[in-house]
Design an enzyme around this catalytic site. Structure first.
Site, PDB file in Angstrom:
ATOM      1  N   CYS A 153      17.129  45.085  44.883  1.00 11.80           N
ATOM      2  CA  CYS A 153      15.776  44.806  45.059  1.00 11.80           C
ATOM      3  C   CYS A 153      14.735  45.733  45.280  1.00 11.80           C
ATOM      4  O   CYS A 153      14.951  46.615  46.180  1.00 11.80           O
ATOM      5  CB  CYS A 153      15.654  43.858  46.284  1.00 11.80           C
ATOM      6  SG  CYS A 153      13.979  43.153  46.574  1.00 11.80           S
ATOM      7  N   CYS A 166      12.776  45.497  48.908  1.00 16.56           N
ATOM      8  CA  CYS A 166      13.816  45.873  50.096  1.00 16.56           C
ATOM      9  C   CYS A 166      15.111  46.766  49.887  1.00 16.56           C
ATOM     10  O   CYS A 166      15.551  47.230  50.958  1.00 16.56           O
ATOM     11  CB  CYS A 166      14.199  44.403  50.897  1.00 16.56           C
ATOM     12  SG  CYS A 166      15.493  43.636  49.700  1.00 16.56           S
ATOM     13  N   CYS A 174      68.274   2.516  34.322  1.00 16.82           N
ATOM     14  CA  CYS A 174      67.409   2.970  35.382  1.00 16.82           C
ATOM     15  C   CYS A 174      66.281   3.703  34.954  1.00 16.82           C
ATOM     16  O   CYS A 174      65.206   3.598  35.555  1.00 16.82           O
ATOM     17  CB  CYS A 174      68.234   4.006  36.296  1.00 16.82           C
ATOM     18  SG  CYS A 174      68.792   5.445  35.509  1.00 16.82           S
ATOM     19  N   HIS A 222      70.075  10.056  36.970  1.00 13.43           N
ATOM     20  CA  HIS A 222      69.514   8.732  37.447  1.00 13.43           C
ATOM     21  C   HIS A 222      68.165   8.748  37.949  1.00 13.43           C
ATOM     22  O   HIS A 222      67.791   9.969  38.255  1.00 13.43           O
ATOM     23  CB  HIS A 222      70.336   8.508  38.607  1.00 13.43           C
ATOM     24  CG  HIS A 222      70.078   7.221  39.358  1.00 13.43           C
ATOM     25  ND1 HIS A 222      70.184   5.977  38.521  1.00 13.43           N
ATOM     26  CD2 HIS A 222      69.491   6.825  40.415  1.00 13.43           C
ATOM     27  CE1 HIS A 222      69.709   5.138  39.452  1.00 13.43           C
ATOM     28  NE2 HIS A 222      69.297   5.454  40.392  1.00 13.43           N
TER      29      HIS A 222
END
Length: 574
Positions: A74, A77, A212, A524
């Site tokens: 900046c 600052c 299943c 399964h």
């Protein structure tokens, strides 16, 4: 001056041509009067100078740098700040605190390449400027650019409304009203107190001989909230459908196959009848065999393959007319697509010129590779590093990150992308994203690997963590494209509706997990269901309540997530 003007004109023509190609609707915010005055006073030339300072990388965000390694401070600052603005009219650099005191009104965010107005105190948008930035990003996609795989995850810039939900439980007055105005369903021998904690529709399914795989998927579909509501509200009446099919057969003298949607309707009626005895879905199995003749046997099948085949069977019969079938791409042709169908977006970008080819494909699930996450840090010790990598646990979020991560294509000549702009095959970057989320997201984990070269098949038994709550917003096309281009004003997609993704929530809740245990050819399937905030294990005809920690430890093969608002409604006691 003339070179900058010509450069700007070239970008403007390219942007207009790209718009016509995509045919997208542009949503423009209210214009800034201060920016209009700045441009009218000759500020367009300043924009041209700033474009020369834009630095980008392939699939990366644009920023402003006058030199390659320049670090801004900046000027007022002297401090570094998360937000720094470069004045468009002078060389000043100011932070967000001193920007309101600067003498000139228009500046640019150095890390986002977005315009800022001092008087308005907010970001402002200019169509020509933003389109030129985006084209500069595409033009910077070269072979020598930064590897976009190192880019941070995309930032979700869309604000979302969060709902503070509290599940409903009856008070003493409501219990009295329910007790005096309702009766127990037939087949329930439990008393009223225990009945509150036992959800209706939770019922075992008998194994009919290596079925299943079917029972596990049916349990998940029977408790999919939108699908359950559709069939239980008589949206597909099997008796009316059978009458229509009978009239059609008599007219055409051609017998039709059994309607899978009708047998699905009968299955819902039997399971939610209140009878707790296990149910044998023999008629449904026979009906499914009519639609999947190559799978019509008593051998063990793949649960994911059954899931795809069943939805295809329902799609084939439910509301099968030309008007409905034309909307299949939008997922509105039948209940199967309205619940599970989403849209994937694929972007393939030429790394030589930046040309991007975009395609959209409907999908009813997402198949994910089971890949362990990358280690967080580097380790110079090879032995220690190998041990650390082997201990890493894959996650569903990591698999989704890998699915939507940019991938470099074209290492081999036959894999190179044919660029329509270069007119030759070039190396490219491919990235997947989700254009439209479904009501229910099904994730299929690739645990079965088949190598046609080695003629070998194996199962991947690696454990994978999966969350109970999942936010899909980082994987949306809008989030990925905003992370790539920034918060630009034009519609990114070629579908013509930028806000389509916001029609539904991106937050999902897990309600079903299908697991596979055992070997590749002798395993399964079991399903874990989340009903009324409790978890239940459905192992064919056996249904038991389990702890949440058990579910977190299973090897997920298929995960079903429903949008959070629908999950809240589904957790209410029936």
């Amino acid at each position: 001056m003339s070179s900058n003007s010509d450069h700007r004109t070239h970008h403007d023509r390219s942007f207009v041509s790209n718009q016509q190609h995509q045919s997208t609707a542009v949503i423009v915010p209210p214009p800034c009067s201060h920016l209009a005055e700045f441009k009218a006073g000759g500020g367009v030339a300043a924009f041209g100078k700033l474009l020369e300072c834009i630095q980008v990388r392939p699939l990366g965000r644009a920023s402003v740098r006058r030199q390659a390694n320049e670090i801004f401070h900046c000027g007022a600052c002297g401090q570094l700040s998360l937000r720094l603005y470069a004045c468009v009219s002078c060389p000043a650099i100011v932070c967000e605190i001193h920007a309101p005191d600067h003498e000139h009104e228009i500046s640019i965010d150095v890390d986002r390449a977005e315009l800022f107005c001092r008087s308005c105190g907010d970001q402002v948008y200019d169509r020509d400027f933003d389109s030129a930035i985006v084209l500069s990003q595409s033009a910077a996609a070269t072979l020598g650019g930064c590897n976009s795989l190192c880019a941070p995850p995309p930032e979700n810039l869309r604000k979302r409304r969060r709902v503070d939900y509290r599940p409903w439980t009856p008070d003493s007055r409501e219990r009295a009203l329910l007790g005096s105005n309702s009766t127990l369903l037939p087949g329930n021998d439990e008393d009223t107190s225990s009945n509150w904690n036992f959800p209706v529709g939770l019922k075992g399914l008998n194994n009919l001989g290596n079925t299943c795989f079917m029972n596990s998927v049916l349990q998940a579909l029977l408790h999919t909230p939108p699908l359950r509501n559709y069939f239980l509200s008589d949206r597909h009446n099997r008796f009316v459908c059978q009458q229509k099919n009978g009239a059609h057969e008599r007219k055409n003298k051609n017998p039709q196959r059994l309607c899978l949607a009708c047998d699905t309707d009968a299955l819902f009626s039997a399971v939610f009848s209140g009878d707790r005895k296990p149910y044998s879905p023999a008629r449904f199995l026979y009906s499914w065999w009519q639609h999947a003749g190559n799978l019509a046997n008593y051998e063990m099948q793949d649960a994911h393959e059954f899931f795809i085949s069943m939805l295809d069977g329902i799609h084939e019969k439910v509301e099968k007319d030309e008007k409905k079938c034309h909307s299949q791409g939008s997922g509105e042709c039948c209940i199967a697509h309205r619940v599970f169908s989403g849209i994937l977006r694929s972007d393939v970008m030429c790394t030589a010129c930046g040309f991007t080819s975009t395609t959209y494909d409907p999908c009813i699930d997402i198949s994910l590779d089971l890949i362990p996450p990358e280690p967080s840090g580097r380790n110079t010790n090879t032995k220690t590093k190998t041990k650390t990598d082997s201990q890493l646990t894959p996650t569903l979020v990591g698999c989704l990150d890998q699915f939507t991560r940019p991938e470099r294509l074209g290492s081999d000549s036959d894999q190179k992308f044919f660029c329509q702009r270069c007119k030759i095959r070039q190396e490219s970057l491919k990235q997947m994203s989700i254009r439209k989320l479904p009501l229910v997201s099904c994730f299929h984990i690739k645990r079965f690997e088949h190598s046609p070269v080695k003629k070998l098949s194996r199962k991947v038994d690696r454990y994978m963590q999966f969350p109970f709550s999942l936010d899909m917003s980082p994987y949306l096309s809008s989030s990925i494209l905003r992370g790539r281009f920034g918060n630009r004003i034009f519609a990114f997609d070629g579908s013509g509706n930028e806000n389509e993704e916001q029609d539904f929530s991106s937050e999902f809740e897990l309600f079903a997990v299908v697991t596979h245990t055992g070997k590749l050819d002798a395993g399964h399937y079991v399903t874990y269901l989340r009903l009324s905030n409790e978890w239940y294990k459905c192992d064919d005809c056996w249904v038991t309540r389990v702890n949440e920690s058990i579910v977190r430890g299973v090897q997920g093969y298929m995960m079903f997530y429903v949008q959070k608002m629908l999950f809240y409604k589904a957790t209410d006691k029936i």
